[in-house]
Design a protein around this motif. Structure first.
Motif, PDB file in Angstrom:
ATOM      1  N   GLU A 173       0.757  -5.266  -7.064  1.00  0.00           N
ATOM      2  CA  GLU A 173      -0.708  -5.735  -6.730  1.00  0.00           C
ATOM      3  C   GLU A 173      -0.503  -6.564  -5.367  1.00  0.00           C
ATOM      4  O   GLU A 173       0.511  -6.932  -4.722  1.00  0.00           O
ATOM      5  CB  GLU A 173      -0.944  -7.034  -7.714  1.00  0.00           C
ATOM      6  N   PRO A 212      -7.509  -0.764  -2.738  1.00  0.00           N
ATOM      7  CA  PRO A 212      -7.589  -1.049  -4.140  1.00  0.00           C
ATOM      8  C   PRO A 212      -6.554   0.268  -4.648  1.00  0.00           C
ATOM      9  O   PRO A 212      -6.605   1.139  -4.172  1.00  0.00           O
ATOM     10  CB  PRO A 212      -8.763  -0.629  -4.526  1.00  0.00           C
ATOM     11  N   LEU A 213      -6.065  -0.131  -5.883  1.00  0.00           N
ATOM     12  CA  LEU A 213      -5.073   0.859  -6.345  1.00  0.00           C
ATOM     13  C   LEU A 213      -5.753   1.935  -6.789  1.00  0.00           C
ATOM     14  O   LEU A 213      -5.196   3.111  -6.823  1.00  0.00           O
ATOM     15  CB  LEU A 213      -4.291   0.194  -7.565  1.00  0.00           C
ATOM     16  N   ALA A 214      -7.075   1.993  -7.404  1.00  0.00           N
ATOM     17  CA  ALA A 214      -7.661   3.130  -7.891  1.00  0.00           C
ATOM     18  C   ALA A 214      -8.111   4.017  -6.837  1.00  0.00           C
ATOM     19  O   ALA A 214      -8.141   5.248  -6.909  1.00  0.00           O
ATOM     20  CB  ALA A 214      -8.999   2.472  -8.706  1.00  0.00           C
ATOM     21  N   ASP A 274       0.751  -1.226  -0.017  1.00  0.00           N
ATOM     22  CA  ASP A 274      -0.007   0.016  -0.225  1.00  0.00           C
ATOM     23  C   ASP A 274       0.959   1.357   0.075  1.00  0.00           C
ATOM     24  O   ASP A 274       0.452   2.255  -0.711  1.00  0.00           O
ATOM     25  CB  ASP A 274      -0.819  -0.167   1.404  1.00  0.00           C
ATOM     26  N   ASN A 305       2.652   1.740  -3.365  1.00  0.00           N
ATOM     27  CA  ASN A 305       1.533   2.042  -4.143  1.00  0.00           C
ATOM     28  C   ASN A 305       1.412   3.634  -4.058  1.00  0.00           C
ATOM     29  O   ASN A 305       1.280   4.465  -5.133  1.00  0.00           O
ATOM     30  CB  ASN A 305       0.417   1.344  -4.231  1.00  0.00           C
ATOM     31  N   THR A 360      -3.433  -3.946   0.616  1.00  0.00           N
ATOM     32  CA  THR A 360      -4.898  -4.123   1.226  1.00  0.00           C
ATOM     33  C   THR A 360      -5.954  -3.133   0.517  1.00  0.00           C
ATOM     34  O   THR A 360      -7.031  -3.342   0.811  1.00  0.00           O
ATOM     35  CB  THR A 360      -4.838  -3.954   2.735  1.00  0.00           C
TER      36      THR A 360
END
Lengths: 323, 173
Positions: free
Chosen positions: A112, A117-119, A87, A90, A115
Motif C-alpha cells: 500500500e 491505485p492498485l486496481a 508502484d 505492485n 502513487t
C-alpha cells in the motif's frame, strides 16, 4: 511560497513516538515473539482494537505514517519520490500474479501507499492496456509482460522492472523539491545498483549484461561497478572505498545484511539535520523515511524472535534511530 | 503685465509658505505611519508563524495551550512598541495635542520613528521564527518551557533598544 510550519510542528511531536535506542534494546531483550509484540502494542503500535499478527501490525504502522501525510498534505505529490518504488513493486507483483496464478493473498503480494491505485495497475496488466499508466512505466510494463509471456523468465522480468524503477527514482530525485528526497533517491539508487550488480554477477551474467542492468549515477559509474561485481563482494567493497559511498564498503565486506543496514543508517545520518528544520517539507519526508527504516528493523527483529535467532545477529540488523 | 507677474510671484510665495508649514505635519505623520505599519506587519507575520506552529503542537498535545500561547504572542510586542511611539508622536504634532511642527522638525519626527519601524519589522519576523523553533522544542519536551521562552525573548532586546531610541527622541523634540 508555502511554508510547512504547522506540518513540521506536528511531525516534531510524532518524532517522539519513534523507537529510540533504548526501545530497541528492550525489544531485543524480550524473550520471545509474543512478548515482543506486547511490547510494541504497549508503545502504541498496531490497531489496539484488533488482535494483529506482527506483519499486520507493521502494515498498519506503514498505513498510519502515510495516513498522517495524507492528513497533513492532502492530495500532494510532494512525497511521490518515496512512493515510486511501491508502484513498480505492485506492477511486478501484478504481472507475476497474472502469469503465474500465485496462490499468495493480495495483502502479501502488494504494497500500500504507492502513487497509483492498485486496481489501476491490476486492470492494466489484466487487459494488457498500459496506456493508463504513467508514460515512464508503460514501456517497461509492456517489455516485462512480453518477456515473461515469451520466455517465462521471471528474473529477466524483474531486471526490466527494477531498472525502470531505478530510472524513475533517478528522475524523481533530480526533480524533487526538497534535498531530503534527493538524498533518499541517491542512497536508494546506489544501494539498488550495488545489489543488482552483485546479483547479476552471482547469476553468471557477463560485464555488458550487468552494466545494462544498472543505472548510471554521477557518484557511481555503472561500468566500474559492473566490472568490480565480477570480482565478488570484496572487489565491490574495494571499489566503493574510494568513492562517495565509502561508508558502505566496510559493511559490504562483512555481509549483505550489514550492507543493507549501513545503507539505511547512511540515509538516517543524511536526513538527521531535518530535526532542526521548522518551515520546509524536509521533516515530513524525513519522518516517513525514519518510519520506513524503523519498520524494517522491527520486521527483522520480529522475524528473528519467531525463528529464535541469536541476539547478536539481530542486533547487527537494527538501524540507527532517527529519534 | 509687470503687476500681474508680481502678484503671481507673491501668491506662489504664499502657497509655498503654506505648504512648507503643512509639510512638517506630513513628514511627522509619515514617521507615525511607518512606526505603526512596519512594526505591526512584522508582529502580524511573527505571531502568524507562531500560531501555525502552535496549532500543530496543540493538535497533538492540547494540554500545552497556555505555554504555547505565550510563545506565540512574544513577537506581538513590536507592534505595540510601534503603536506606543506613534501615540507619543501624535500627541506632540498637533493631531492629539501639541503644536504643528515646521518642515525641519517634521523630518526629525520621521527620523525618530524609523528605528522602531525598521527594527520592529525585522525583529518580529526573526522572533517569530525563533518562537516556532521554541514551540517545537516545547512540544517535544514540555519541561523545557523556561529555556524555550528565553530563546525568542533574546530577540526582543533589540526591539526594546529601538523603542528606547525612538521614544526618547520623539519625547525630546
Amino acid at each position: 511560497m508555502k511554508d510547512y510550519i504547522y506540518e513540521d510542528a506536528r511531525i516534531r511531536l510524532r518524532e517522539n513516538d519513534l523507537l529510540s535506542g533504548n526501545d530497541y534494546e528492550q525489544l531485543l531483550a524480550e524473550p520471545d515473539y509474543a512478548s515482543a509484540l506486547t511490547f510494541l502494542r504497549d508503545k502504541g503500535w498496531g490497531d489496539p482494537s484488533a488482535a494483529q499478527s506482527g506483519e499486520e501490525m507493521l502494515r498498519s504502522e506503514e498505513k498510519k505514517a502515510w495516513d498522517l501525510m495524507e492528513e497533513l498534505i492532502p492530495g500532494s505529490t510532494l512525497l511521490d519520490t518515496l512512493r515510486l518504488s511501491r508502484d513498480y513493486h505492485n506492477l511486478k507483483a501484478a504481472i507475476k500474479q497474472f502469469y503465474t496464478d500465485s496462490p499468495l493473498s493480495p495483502e502479501r503480494l502488494y504494497q500500500e501507499g504507492g502513487t497509483l491505485p492498485l486496481a489501476l495497475i491490476r486492470r492494466a496488466v489484466e487487459e494488457q492496456d498500459f496506456d493508463p499508466l504513467p508514460e515512464a512505466m508503460q514501456g517497461a510494463a509492456r517489455e516485462a509482460t512480453e518477456v515473461l509471456a515469451r520466455t517465462g523468465d521471471g528474473q529477466l522480468c524483474d531486471i526490466i522492472l527494477d531498472k525502470a524503477a531505478l530510472e524513475a527514482l533517478l528522475e524523481a530525485g533530480e526533480k524533487a523539491p526538497d534535498p531530503v528526497l534527493r538524498e533518499y533517491a541517491q542512497v536508494r539508487m546506489a544501494a539498488a545498483n550495488i545489489r543488482t550488480a552483485l546479483r547479476g554477477a552471482a547469476g553468471g551474467r557477463n560485464l555488458e549484461e550487468i552494466q545494462a542492468m544498472l543505472v548510471d549515477m554521477p557518484e557511481l559509474s555503472s561500468h566500474a561497478l559492473a566490472e568490480s561485481a565480477l570480482g565478488g563482494r570484496q572487489a565491490v567493497a574495494d571499489y566503493l572505498s574510494t568513492g562517495a559511498f565509502w561508508v558502505l564498503s566496510e559493511a559490504l565486506r562483512r555481509s549483505m545484511s550489514a550492507f543493507e543496514c549501513a545503507c539505511d543508517n547512511l540515509l538516517i545520518e543524511r536526513i538527521r539535520p531535518q530535526r532542526n528544520e521548522s518551515e520546509k517539507p524536509g521533516p515530513l519526508a524525513a519522518y516517513v523515511i525514519a518510519r520506513e527504516c524503523e519498520i524494517k528493523s522491527v520486521r527483522l527483529l520480529l522475524s528473528g524472535k519467531l525463528n529464535h535467532l541469536p541476539e547478536a545477529l539481530l542486533r547487527e540488523n537494527i538501524r540507527d534511530s532517527y529519534a | 503685465m509687470g503687476n500681474v507677474l508680481i502678484a503671481s510671484a507673491t501668491e506662489v510665495a504664499e502657497t509655498v509658505n503654506v505648504l512648507t508649514d503643512q509639510m512638517g505635519v506630513v513628514y511627522a505623520l509619515i514617521g507615525v505611519a511607518l512606526a505603526t505599519l512596519l512594526a505591526g506587519i512584522g508582529s502580524a507575520i511573527g505571531v502568524g508563524m507562531g500560531g501555525r506552529a502552535a496549532a500543530g503542537v496543540l493538535s497533538e498535545k492540547p494540554e500545552l495551550f497556555a505555554k504555547v500561547l505565550i510563545l506565540q504572542l512574544l513577537p506581538g510586542t513590536q507592534g505595540i512598541y510601534g503603536l506606543l511611539v506613534a501615540f507619543v508622536a501624535l500627541g506632540k504634532i498637533g493631531i492629539l495635542g501639541g503644536t504643528r511642527p515646521d518642515a525641519q522638525t517634521g523630518l526629525l519626527y520621521l527620523a525618530a520613528c524609523l528605528p522602531i519601524a525598521v527594527v520592529g519589522l525585522m525583529s518580529a519576523i526573526h522572533q517569530g521564527k525563533t518562537s516556532v523553533a521554541s514551540i517545537g522544542l516545547l512540544g517535544k519536551n514540555p519541561k523545557t518551557f523556561g529555556k524555550a521562552m528565553l530563546l525568542p525573548a533574546m530577540v526582543e532586546t533589540y526591539a526594546i533598544l529601538a523603542l528606547l531610541v525612538s521614544i526618547l527622541t520623539v519625547a525630546q523634540l
